[in-house]
Every structure is written in structure tokens, then in C-alpha cells.
Design an enzyme around this catalytic site. Structure first.
Site, short mmCIF file in Angstrom:
data_model
loop_
_atom_site.label_atom_id
_atom_site.label_comp_id
_atom_site.label_asym_id
_atom_site.label_seq_id
_atom_site.Cartn_x
_atom_site.Cartn_y
_atom_site.Cartn_z
N GLN A 109 27.21 33.28 41.19
CA GLN A 109 28.58 32.85 41.50
C GLN A 109 29.47 34.06 41.80
O GLN A 109 30.63 34.13 41.37
CB GLN A 109 29.15 32.00 40.35
CG GLN A 109 28.63 30.58 40.34
CD GLN A 109 28.96 29.84 41.64
OE1 GLN A 109 30.02 30.03 42.22
NE2 GLN A 109 28.06 28.98 42.08
N SER A 110 28.97 35.01 42.55
CA SER A 110 29.75 36.21 42.86
C SER A 110 30.87 35.92 43.85
O SER A 110 30.62 35.43 44.96
CB SER A 110 28.83 37.28 43.46
OG SER A 110 29.59 38.32 44.03
N ASN A 111 32.09 36.25 43.45
CA ASN A 111 33.23 36.15 44.37
C ASN A 111 33.17 37.26 45.41
O ASN A 111 33.57 37.08 46.55
CB ASN A 111 34.54 36.27 43.59
CG ASN A 111 34.63 35.24 42.50
OD1 ASN A 111 34.58 34.05 42.77
ND2 ASN A 111 34.74 35.68 41.25
N CYS B 80 30.43 38.63 46.71
CA CYS B 80 29.47 38.27 47.76
C CYS B 80 30.06 37.23 48.71
O CYS B 80 29.87 37.31 49.93
CB CYS B 80 28.17 37.76 47.14
SG CYS B 80 27.22 39.08 46.35
#
Ligand SMILES: *Cc1c(COP(=O)(O)O)cnc(C)c1O
Length: 321
Positions: A71-73, A75
Site C-alpha cells: 500500500q505504498s503511497n 509507489c
């Protein structure tokens, strides 16, 4: 001077939080809405990417490659920047591939990023391997480190402090979520350059303040060197509170649940479960302990992350009360 490609909607607004301030009996709370930077649903990484993408384009890159959590913002914003600039994007995500693409992962895919899954332990090695493979394949990759936190990315928040000084709020405190350190390094540099009088307090999402504050000072000083200034930052100037990250990265506790619900219900502000929810939980605890004087102005810098609200395990966990 390092170029900048405009990707963000700037300046981001500052809003007062009068209902929440009254409920808590002070201090005077404000919020800086970097969740509204716009690109691919916004967040703090877009400010860093204005500089990182400019560097990539100057190098003639054709592919942006980076890494983060599922859930990387970061990326998600890299994927959107790549799409906007007509570049390819490869994302190395640490964690198990979920059955359904939700939240940030859904947006990564909508932006056309190629996604690879690995473990957290292998993350940086996998990033290097994919980067080398892309080089061999003639894809002209540009490597963006975890969180975009290097001397180029830090310029985004140096610039953000210039923006803040033009908004004339002059807060006594800036409170925000700190994790890979580039935001804090940039804010500290910008504070030096603009003569900011307040304090900059990072609520740690993951790391203990020792050695994290030294790492941030180091990044700040490398950036200062590259800019050619002749002053430096000491780790004592890097204020980090690491009391709120004991549960571990991305683990939802009752503190984050309370903060996310309280901001939504009193001010209509959506925080995120991993970063701003934890920073706001820390802020609420500090306020309740009397850390701030009632008349002080405290600015919570919203760094984005809201798409994670729509992903498991957060979406349901936030409602469990
Ligand atoms: C990445 C991120 C942060 C932390 O910023 P760093 O520069 O990595 O310290 C805070 N909030 C959100 C929502 C983020 O995505």
C-alpha cells in the site's frame, strides 16, 4: 540549479481546525493539505517527484523504477508521474500479493505500472536486480530510492517551506509523519533558508529516533553540500518523537482508529491509516498531556495517503470500535 517539473497543485491550502481545537481546549490547530497535491490522488511524494522526475528526464530515462510496501503511497505517485510524463514504471512491492488490488495497488495498476512482489528483507536487492535487468533490456531506467528520500527528493520540502513562509501563518510547531526522512530533511533545510522560527516535530512511523535523527541530519547535510551552502544541521536539530510506532509499520491500533475517526467527524478531514493517522494520534496524545501551550499555533502537515483507507485490512479495521 536543479530543474523542477510541475506535477503538483501548489500552493496547497492551509485550513484552520476550529472545532477540533475547541474540543481539545487548544492549541490553535491548522492543517496543510498536501493530500491535495493532485497527482494520482496526491500526497507528499509528489513534491519530491517534481525534482526526481526532472532529474530522470534530464538523464534521458524512459522508465521510473522504485520500491515500497504493497500500500505504498510513494509507489502510487511514482506510477502516476511516469504516466503523466510518458515513461514506463516498475514497482517492487514488499509484501504478499493480495487477492484483490485495492487502494494504492489498484491505482498503481490503473496508471499502467508493472508490479513485482518481494519480501521486505529482499526489497532493496530486488530493486537493484530489476534496475540492472532494465538497463540490459535498454529500458533506460531511473532508480528512485525508497520514499524518494535522497538529496534530490529533499528539495521538494525545502521548496514547501518557501511556500509556507509565503502563506504567512508562522506556526509555533509543524507536526507530521516521518518515515524515510526526506520530508523532514527538506523541511529543516527550508526552515534554515526562510528563517522559520517554529519547531519541526516528526512523529516516527517506524524507526526509533536514535539513529534516525542522525540519518536525517546526514541527508540534510548532503543536500546542503550539493546546493553549495556553508552551514550544516546537527542531529539535535532533528526533532523526532518515536513513542507512537511501537506496534510496527502499518499496524492499526486504537490510537490511529481514534484519530482517523475524530478528524473525519469533527472537521471532515480524511487522514490515512498508516502515516497521518499515526501522526495525528501522536499529536492528540501530546495535546492531552499539555505538551503545547493553549495559545500556540500547531500545524499538522497532512502528507496524504488516503487511498489506503480503501484497502484491507484498513478499511474494515477503522470501523471496529
Ligand atoms: C511517505 C509518507 C510519509 C513520510 O514521508 P518521508 O519523507 O518518507 O519521511 C508520510 N505520510 C505519507 C502519507 C507518506 O506516504
Amino acid at each position: 540549479m536543479i530543474e523542477r517539473v510541475p506535477l503538483a497543485h501548489l500552493p496547497t491550502p492551509i485550513e484552520a481546525l476550529p472545532r477540533l481545537s475547541r474540543l481539545l481546549g487548544g492549541p490553535q490547530l491548522f492543517i496543510k493539505r498536501d493530500d491535495l497535491t493532485g497527482l494520482g490522488m496526491g500526497g507528499n511524494k509528489t513534491r519530491k517527484l517534481e525534482y526526481l522526475a526532472a532529474d530522470a528526464l534530464a538523464e534521458g530515462a524512459k522508465t521510473l523504477i522504485t520500491t515500497g510496501a504493497v500500500q505504498s503511497n510513494h509507489c502510487r505517485q511514482v506510477a502516476a508521474a511516469a504516466a503523466k510524463l510518458g515513461l514506463d514504471c516498475q514497482l517492487i512491492l514488499a509484501g504478499n500479493e493480495p487477492g484483490k488490488a485495492q487502494g494504492n495497488l489498484l491505482l498503481d495498476k490503473l496508471s499502467g505500472a508493472q508490479v513485482f512482489f518481494t519480501t521486505k528483507a529482499n526489497r532493496d536487492q530486488e530493486l537493484q536486480l530489476r534496475f540492472q535487468q532494465a538497463q540490459r533490456d535498454g529500458q533506460k531506467p531511473y532508480l528512485i530510492p525508497y520514499g524518494g528520500s535522497n538529496t534530490i527528493g529533499a528539495l521538494g520540502y525545502l521548496n514547501a517551506m518557501r511556500e509556507l513562509s509565503e502563506q504567512k501563518l508562522e506556526p509555533d510547531w509543524i507536526v507530521f509523519a516521518t518515515s524515510s526522512g526526506g520530508t523532514q530533511a527538506g523541511l529543516i533545510l527550508g526552515a534554515h533558508l526562510t528563517g522559520f522560527k517554529g519547531k519541526i516535530l516528526g512523529i516516527s512511523i517506524e524507526h526509533s529516533s536514535d539513529p534516525f535523527s542522525a540519518q536525517i541530519a546526514d541527508l540534510a547535510n548532503k543536500t546542503v553540500d550539493e546546493l553549495g551552502y556553508d552551514w550544516s544541521v546537527t542531529s539535535r536539530e532533528v526533532l523526532i518523537n518515536d513513542s507512537y510506532c511501537q506496534a510496527g509499520y502499518g499496524v492499526l491500533t486504537s490510537a490511529e482508529i481514534e484519530a482517523v475517526n475524530l478528524f473525519a467527524r469533527t472537521e471532515g478531514i480524511l487522514l490515512d491509516p498508516v502515516y497521518t493517522g499515526r501522526a495525528a494520534a501522536g499529536l492528540l496524545d501530546l495535546i492531552r498531556k499539555g505538551f503545547f501551550r493553549p495559545e500556540e499555533k500547531v500545524l499538522l502537515w497532512h502528507t496524504g495517503g488516503t487511498p489506503a483507507l480503501f484497502a484491507e485490512p484498513y478499511s474494515q479495521g477503522l470501523l471496529d470500535k
